[in-house]
Design an enzyme around this catalytic site. Structure first.
Site, mmCIF file in Angstrom:
data_model
loop_
_atom_site.group_PDB
_atom_site.id
_atom_site.type_symbol
_atom_site.label_atom_id
_atom_site.label_comp_id
_atom_site.label_asym_id
_atom_site.label_seq_id
_atom_site.Cartn_x
_atom_site.Cartn_y
_atom_site.Cartn_z
ATOM 1 N N ASP A 35 0.736 -1.040 0.064
ATOM 2 C CA ASP A 35 0.235 -0.099 0.067
ATOM 3 C C ASP A 35 0.948 1.194 -0.023
ATOM 4 O O ASP A 35 1.663 1.224 1.186
ATOM 5 C CB ASP A 35 -0.857 -0.160 1.270
ATOM 6 C CG ASP A 35 -1.966 -0.980 1.163
ATOM 7 O OD1 ASP A 35 -2.094 -1.851 1.952
ATOM 8 O OD2 ASP A 35 -2.753 -1.052 0.107
ATOM 9 N N ASP A 176 -10.196 -5.802 -0.993
ATOM 10 C CA ASP A 176 -9.074 -5.300 -0.087
ATOM 11 C C ASP A 176 -9.937 -4.526 1.000
ATOM 12 O O ASP A 176 -10.580 -3.348 0.776
ATOM 13 C CB ASP A 176 -8.332 -4.159 -0.969
ATOM 14 C CG ASP A 176 -7.120 -3.668 0.077
ATOM 15 O OD1 ASP A 176 -6.357 -2.753 -0.730
ATOM 16 O OD2 ASP A 176 -7.144 -3.919 1.080
HETATM 17 C C1 DX5 Z 1 -6.599 -0.642 3.275
HETATM 18 C C2 DX5 Z 1 -5.370 -1.484 3.166
HETATM 19 C C3 DX5 Z 1 -5.506 -2.984 3.245
HETATM 20 C C4 DX5 Z 1 -6.304 -3.486 4.423
HETATM 21 C C5 DX5 Z 1 -5.365 -4.012 5.542
HETATM 22 O O1 DX5 Z 1 -6.565 0.627 2.793
HETATM 23 O O2 DX5 Z 1 -5.393 -1.247 1.655
HETATM 24 O O3 DX5 Z 1 -4.068 -3.493 3.128
HETATM 25 O O4 DX5 Z 1 -7.337 -2.794 4.836
HETATM 26 O O5 DX5 Z 1 -6.286 -5.186 6.055
HETATM 27 P P1 DX5 Z 1 -7.227 -5.525 7.253
HETATM 28 O O6 DX5 Z 1 -8.360 -4.373 6.749
HETATM 29 O O7 DX5 Z 1 -7.546 -6.669 7.372
HETATM 30 O O8 DX5 Z 1 -6.503 -4.639 8.426
HETATM 31 ZN ZN ZN Z 2 -4.632 -2.147 -0.298
#
Ligand code: DX5
Ligand code: ZN
Length: 223
Positions: A35, A176
């Site tokens: 990310d 995601d």
């Molecule tokens: C959200 C991020 C993700 C994700 C992480 O912007 O892109 O990587 O939400 O995982 P969770 O939601 O399971 O913590």
């Molecule tokens: Zn992501």
């Protein structure tokens, strides 16, 4: 279409990342989801391009780069990528998104188009020839640990139908945000193909990640 797992590195143990990447590979994870945030498109800043290039230099796992930044094409040349890697950009992040998708292909990478929860599927209608993956955000982007939005299942099912009915059944759908085992199972039934795994299912405090990956794989019937 084969179900694939993409581990969200922003949720990994950042102080132990190289071991984490090796563990993810051994756990059979298919993509490393990275990310990138600019503090403007989303109110957060996470991983950067030097880290992407460092990760690329120590693993042959394909990268699934999720660019939550405005005008993403400004940064493409800062990443040393290859044909196995995906650069996923947000429809909402550039007024000339068709050109941005073409620039990803010109760089030799696969192109993903991400839609925020409120962005209609209609936005993809005249871009399907230019995308290799559709990312349906199941939370508002920018932070881990959120809850899936109410319309997520409906939107993934509609996206699958839209792509299949318009002759683009080969385009996988990635999801995601809050992909827990239960949400992953539901979204898989709706037609999701690639699952971004973060704090909801894979990186769980005091739990062995390999064990978590095994549980996700069996819940999603991923071979
Ligand atoms: C959200 C991020 C993700 C994700 C992480 O912007 O892109 O990587 O939400 O995982 P969770 O939601 O399971 O913590
Ligand atoms: Zn992501």
């Amino acid at each position: 279409m084969e179900k694939l797992l993409s581990a969200s590195l922003m949720c990994a143990d950042l102080m132990n990342l190289q071991n984490g990447v090796n563990e993810l590979k051994n756990a059979g994870i298919d993509y490393l989801h990275i990310d990138i945030m600019d503090g403007s498109f989303v109110p957060n800043i996470t991983l950067g391009f030097d880290l992407i290039n460092a990760i690329k230099s120590v693993t042959d796992m394909p990268l699934d780069i999720h660019m939550m930044v405005n005008e993403p094409s400004k940064f493409f040349d800062m990443m040393n990528l290859d044909e196995n890697d995906i650069i996923c950009v947000h429809y909402e992040s550039d007024i000339h998104i068709h050109r941005v998708l073409s620039q990803i292909h010109a760089k030799g990478c696969k192109a993903g188009l991400a839609l925020n929860p409120q962005t209609p599927l209609e936005s993809m209608k005249y871009l399907t020839e230019y995308i290799d993956m559709a990312l349906i955000m199941t939370v508002s982007p920018g932070f881990a640990g959120q809850k899936m939005f109410a319309g997520a299942e409906r939107k993934v099912a509609d996206a699958r139908k839209f792509l299949d009915d318009s002759g683009f059944s080969h385009i996988p759908i990635e999801v995601d945000g809050n992909i827990s085992i239960e949400n992953g199972r539901k979204l898989s039934i709706c037609g999701a193909d690639i699952f971004v795994l973060g704090t909801s299912s894979l990186f769980i405090k005091d739990k062995d990640m390999t064990q978590s990956a095994k549980e996700v794989r069996s819940a999603l019937n991923v071979q």
